[in-house]
Design an enzyme around this catalytic site. Structure first.
Site, PDB file in Angstrom:
ATOM      1  N   ASP A 215       0.850  -1.200   0.000  1.00  0.00           N
ATOM      2  CA  ASP A 215       0.000   0.000   0.000  1.00  0.00           C
ATOM      3  C   ASP A 215       0.884   1.247   0.000  1.00  0.00           C
ATOM      4  O   ASP A 215       2.094   1.148   0.154  1.00  0.00           O
ATOM      5  CB  ASP A 215      -0.884  -0.011   1.262  1.00  0.00           C
ATOM      6  CG  ASP A 215      -0.024  -0.072   2.529  1.00  0.00           C
ATOM      7  OD1 ASP A 215       0.411   0.976   2.994  1.00  0.00           O
ATOM      8  OD2 ASP A 215       0.256  -1.183   3.016  1.00  0.00           O
ATOM      9  N   ASP A 217       0.537   3.630   2.294  1.00  0.00           N
ATOM     10  CA  ASP A 217       0.237   4.212   3.598  1.00  0.00           C
ATOM     11  C   ASP A 217      -0.903   5.220   3.423  1.00  0.00           C
ATOM     12  O   ASP A 217      -1.917   4.870   2.828  1.00  0.00           O
ATOM     13  CB  ASP A 217       1.505   4.807   4.229  1.00  0.00           C
ATOM     14  CG  ASP A 217       1.405   4.867   5.753  1.00  0.00           C
ATOM     15  OD1 ASP A 217       0.849   3.929   6.340  1.00  0.00           O
ATOM     16  OD2 ASP A 217       1.866   5.853   6.339  1.00  0.00           O
TER      17      ASP A 217
HETATM   18  N1  ADE Z   1       2.249  -3.012   6.897  1.00  0.00           N
HETATM   19  C1  ADE Z   1       1.780  -2.947   5.654  1.00  0.00           C
HETATM   20  N2  ADE Z   1       1.453  -1.661   5.315  1.00  0.00           N
HETATM   21  C2  ADE Z   1       1.748  -0.912   6.402  1.00  0.00           C
HETATM   22  C3  ADE Z   1       1.651   0.461   6.693  1.00  0.00           C
HETATM   23  N3  ADE Z   1       1.191   1.337   5.808  1.00  0.00           N
HETATM   24  N4  ADE Z   1       2.034   0.881   7.932  1.00  0.00           N
HETATM   25  C4  ADE Z   1       2.516   0.006   8.838  1.00  0.00           C
HETATM   26  N5  ADE Z   1       2.617  -1.300   8.616  1.00  0.00           N
HETATM   27  C5  ADE Z   1       2.244  -1.766   7.412  1.00  0.00           C
END
Ligand code: ADE
Length: 277
Positions: A215, A217
């Site tokens: 992703d 974030d």
């Molecule tokens: N693991 C996978 N995506 C994450 C994110 N955006 N923040 C923290 N841990 C994660």
């Protein structure tokens, strides 16, 4: 002196499937630091002995802050692991590290709190003194290089470097935090690998981490923000690639001479221990 290799694999969210190992056998162990996250799965990949451990437990019943990282690393050490390869699901903090990409981590920023970062705190009477372990290079260069060259040989794209931001969780970051972590120079973000990387170094084990970007974030405009569903969905979509890379790397490992690397890691750990009396 020549060394035999045994590879520990710590599977993060989405990679706790023991099918990657042949001739599997479960082993319940404990350590001076308590119990690891789950039973160890002993087996082999291309004839190389391996030990698989699900970081969050096979039922995924451990939050990132509740994982007994010391017991996990010590259990693999007790089992004779000379190298550890781990996976971690990560958010991307930069445009060009896209969901689905793999990143071979070369550095970290630790913003976790209260996780036990050392074996040398008196918990184990045999370990005397304090350990002031240097963290550069944080990850094993030889193991990282092998993963990177293997990825290229089997046509799997990976980013050869990346700094991971380790946060406590279990919540994800606020947008302000995410923007700040980008300014700090972190490339990806997750809730694990710290203090695993530190403990592996104290234990004198060569350690490398493959991050799978799931992703962006929550810093990137007009983009789906991170959620548990998004992480799992994108991890599952790309897990085959990750397993292929781990398996192909382990297949290559016996072709290399690891004696010097293993010796150097052990000596490095030993000389970092300071005994005052
Ligand atoms: N693991 C996978 N995506 C994450 C994110 N955006 N923040 C923290 N841990 C994660």
């Amino acid at each position: 002196m020549s060394y035999l290799i045994k590879v520990g694999i710590i599977g993060g969210t989405g990679l706790d499937n023991p099918d990657i190992l042949k001739n599997r056998e479960e082993k319940q162990v404990t350590t001076p630091f308590g119990d690891p996250s789950d039973k160890l799965i002993l087996g082999e990949i291309s004839g190389v002995p391996c030990v698989l451990l699900a970081r969050h437990g096979r039922l995924h019943n451990l939050l990132p802050g509740d994982v007994n990282y010391r017991a996990n690393i010590w259990a693999l050490k007790q089992e004779g692991c000379t190298q550890i390869i781990v996976t971690t699901a990560t958010g991307s903090l930069r445009e060009d590290y896209k969901p689905g990409d793999l990143v071979i981590l070369d550095n970290f920023i630790d913003r976790t709190h209260g996780r036990k970062q050392t074996f040398y705190d008196g918990s184990c009477p045999e370990l005397k003194g304090f350990c002031h372990i240097p963290m550069e290079p944080a990850y094993c260069a030889k193991l990282r290089n092998l993963i990177i060259s293997t990825a290229s040989n089997i046509n799997i794209f990976c980013h050869p470097v990346g700094t991971i931001m380790a946060i406590d969780g279990p919540r994800f970051s606020s947008r302000a935090e995410s923007l700040m972590f980008r300014q700090w120079g972190a490339d990806v973000i997750s809730m694990t690998t710290c203090p695993e990387v530190v403990l592996a170094k104290e234990a004198g084990i060569s350690y490398a981490a493959i991050a799978l970007v799931t992703d962006y974030d929550c810093w990137r405009p007009n983009t789906e923000h991170v959620s548990h569903d998004l992480v799992l969905k994108n991890f599952q979509k790309n897990v085959v690639k990750l397993i292929s890379l781990i398996s192909a790397t382990i297949e290559q490992m016996p072709k290399e001479d690891w004696s010097d690397t293993i010796k150097k890691h052990l000596e490095f750990a030993e000389k970092s221990v300071w005994i005052t009396n």
